[in-house]
Design a protein around this motif. Structure first.
Motif, short mmCIF file in Angstrom:
data_model
loop_
_atom_site.label_atom_id
_atom_site.label_comp_id
_atom_site.label_asym_id
_atom_site.label_seq_id
_atom_site.Cartn_x
_atom_site.Cartn_y
_atom_site.Cartn_z
N LEU A 33 0.84 -1.19 0.00
CA LEU A 33 0.00 0.00 0.00
C LEU A 33 0.88 1.24 0.00
O LEU A 33 1.88 1.31 0.71
CB LEU A 33 -0.90 -0.01 1.23
N GLY A 34 0.53 2.22 -0.81
CA GLY A 34 1.34 3.43 -0.89
C GLY A 34 0.65 4.54 -1.65
O GLY A 34 -0.51 4.44 -2.04
N SER A 35 1.40 5.62 -1.87
CA SER A 35 0.86 6.76 -2.61
C SER A 35 1.97 7.40 -3.44
O SER A 35 3.15 7.34 -3.08
CB SER A 35 0.25 7.78 -1.66
N LEU A 36 1.58 8.02 -4.53
CA LEU A 36 2.49 8.73 -5.41
C LEU A 36 2.15 10.21 -5.36
O LEU A 36 0.98 10.58 -5.33
CB LEU A 36 2.33 8.24 -6.86
N THR A 37 3.17 11.05 -5.38
CA THR A 37 2.98 12.49 -5.49
C THR A 37 3.47 12.91 -6.85
O THR A 37 4.65 12.72 -7.18
CB THR A 37 3.74 13.24 -4.38
N LEU A 44 -1.86 10.16 -5.76
CA LEU A 44 -2.56 8.96 -6.19
C LEU A 44 -2.33 7.88 -5.15
O LEU A 44 -1.19 7.58 -4.80
CB LEU A 44 -2.04 8.46 -7.54
N ASP A 45 -3.40 7.31 -4.61
CA ASP A 45 -3.31 6.23 -3.62
C ASP A 45 -3.60 4.91 -4.29
O ASP A 45 -4.50 4.81 -5.13
CB ASP A 45 -4.30 6.45 -2.48
N GLY A 46 -2.83 3.89 -3.94
CA GLY A 46 -3.03 2.56 -4.50
C GLY A 46 -1.97 1.60 -3.99
O GLY A 46 -1.50 1.72 -2.86
N TYR A 47 -1.58 0.67 -4.84
CA TYR A 47 -0.59 -0.34 -4.48
C TYR A 47 0.64 -0.15 -5.36
O TYR A 47 0.54 0.08 -6.56
CB TYR A 47 -1.18 -1.73 -4.66
N LEU A 48 1.82 -0.28 -4.74
CA LEU A 48 3.08 -0.03 -5.43
C LEU A 48 3.99 -1.25 -5.36
O LEU A 48 4.03 -1.95 -4.36
CB LEU A 48 3.81 1.15 -4.78
N LYS A 49 4.72 -1.46 -6.45
CA LYS A 49 5.75 -2.49 -6.49
C LYS A 49 7.08 -1.79 -6.73
O LYS A 49 7.22 -0.99 -7.66
CB LYS A 49 5.49 -3.50 -7.60
N ASN A 50 8.04 -2.09 -5.89
CA ASN A 50 9.34 -1.45 -5.93
C ASN A 50 10.23 -2.12 -6.96
O ASN A 50 10.72 -3.22 -6.75
CB ASN A 50 9.98 -1.51 -4.55
N ASN A 51 10.44 -1.46 -8.10
CA ASN A 51 11.37 -1.92 -9.13
C ASN A 51 12.48 -0.90 -9.30
O ASN A 51 13.02 -0.73 -10.38
CB ASN A 51 10.65 -2.11 -10.47
N LEU A 52 12.83 -0.19 -8.22
CA LEU A 52 13.80 0.89 -8.31
C LEU A 52 15.19 0.38 -8.66
O LEU A 52 15.87 0.96 -9.50
CB LEU A 52 13.83 1.68 -7.00
N GLN A 74 8.58 11.35 -13.90
CA GLN A 74 7.13 11.51 -13.85
C GLN A 74 6.59 11.76 -12.45
O GLN A 74 5.40 12.00 -12.29
CB GLN A 74 6.46 10.26 -14.42
N LEU A 75 7.44 11.68 -11.42
CA LEU A 75 7.00 11.81 -10.03
C LEU A 75 7.85 12.83 -9.28
O LEU A 75 8.95 13.15 -9.71
CB LEU A 75 7.12 10.45 -9.30
N SER A 76 7.32 13.29 -8.14
CA SER A 76 8.13 14.13 -7.27
C SER A 76 8.41 13.43 -5.93
O SER A 76 9.39 13.75 -5.27
CB SER A 76 7.47 15.48 -7.03
N ALA A 77 7.56 12.49 -5.54
CA ALA A 77 7.78 11.73 -4.30
C ALA A 77 6.86 10.52 -4.29
O ALA A 77 5.92 10.43 -5.08
CB ALA A 77 7.50 12.60 -3.08
N LEU A 78 7.15 9.58 -3.38
CA LEU A 78 6.28 8.43 -3.19
C LEU A 78 6.45 7.90 -1.79
O LEU A 78 7.46 8.13 -1.14
CB LEU A 78 6.54 7.34 -4.23
#
Length: 110
Positions: A33-37, A44-52, A74-78
């Protein structure tokens, strides 16, 4: 015979309830569970998979099940679980310590 019927009914109902509870897990496998800024400060709230480390990207699954890949441009934070990540110089950095005058960051992507 009546006891056998009752036992069979209880056994069947326990299997049915177990199947329903295991099938209703909304979190996809390997996601958290996480969010993207976004750059415009929308969240955006949802589910994240870490492929960093692997691809330098995050896979996002929205509440309606749509998968989208995002990279650092495409992002500023997560936020994933309790971990916060920031985007600096087109790369993801994990926020280790946030102070008044200084932040301690660790590079999270290649």
């Amino acid at each position: 015979m009546k006891q056998f019927s009752l036992a069979a009914t209880l056994l069947f109902s326990s299997f049915f309830l177990n199947a329903q509870s295991s099938g209703s897990n909304p979190i996809p496998e390997d996601f958290s569970l996480g969010s993207l800024t976004m750059p415009d400060n929308t969240t955006l709230d949802g589910y994240l998979k870490n492929n960093l480390k692997k691809n330098g990207e995050i896979i996002f699954v929205s509440s309606d099940g749509k998968k989208t890949k995002y990279n650092a441009s495409q992002l500023s934070a997560l936020t994933m679980g309790n971990d916060k990540y920031m985007v600096e110089n087109h790369g993801f950095y994990k926020l280790i310590r946030d102070g008044v005058k200084m932040r301690l960051l660790r590079k999270a992507s290649n």
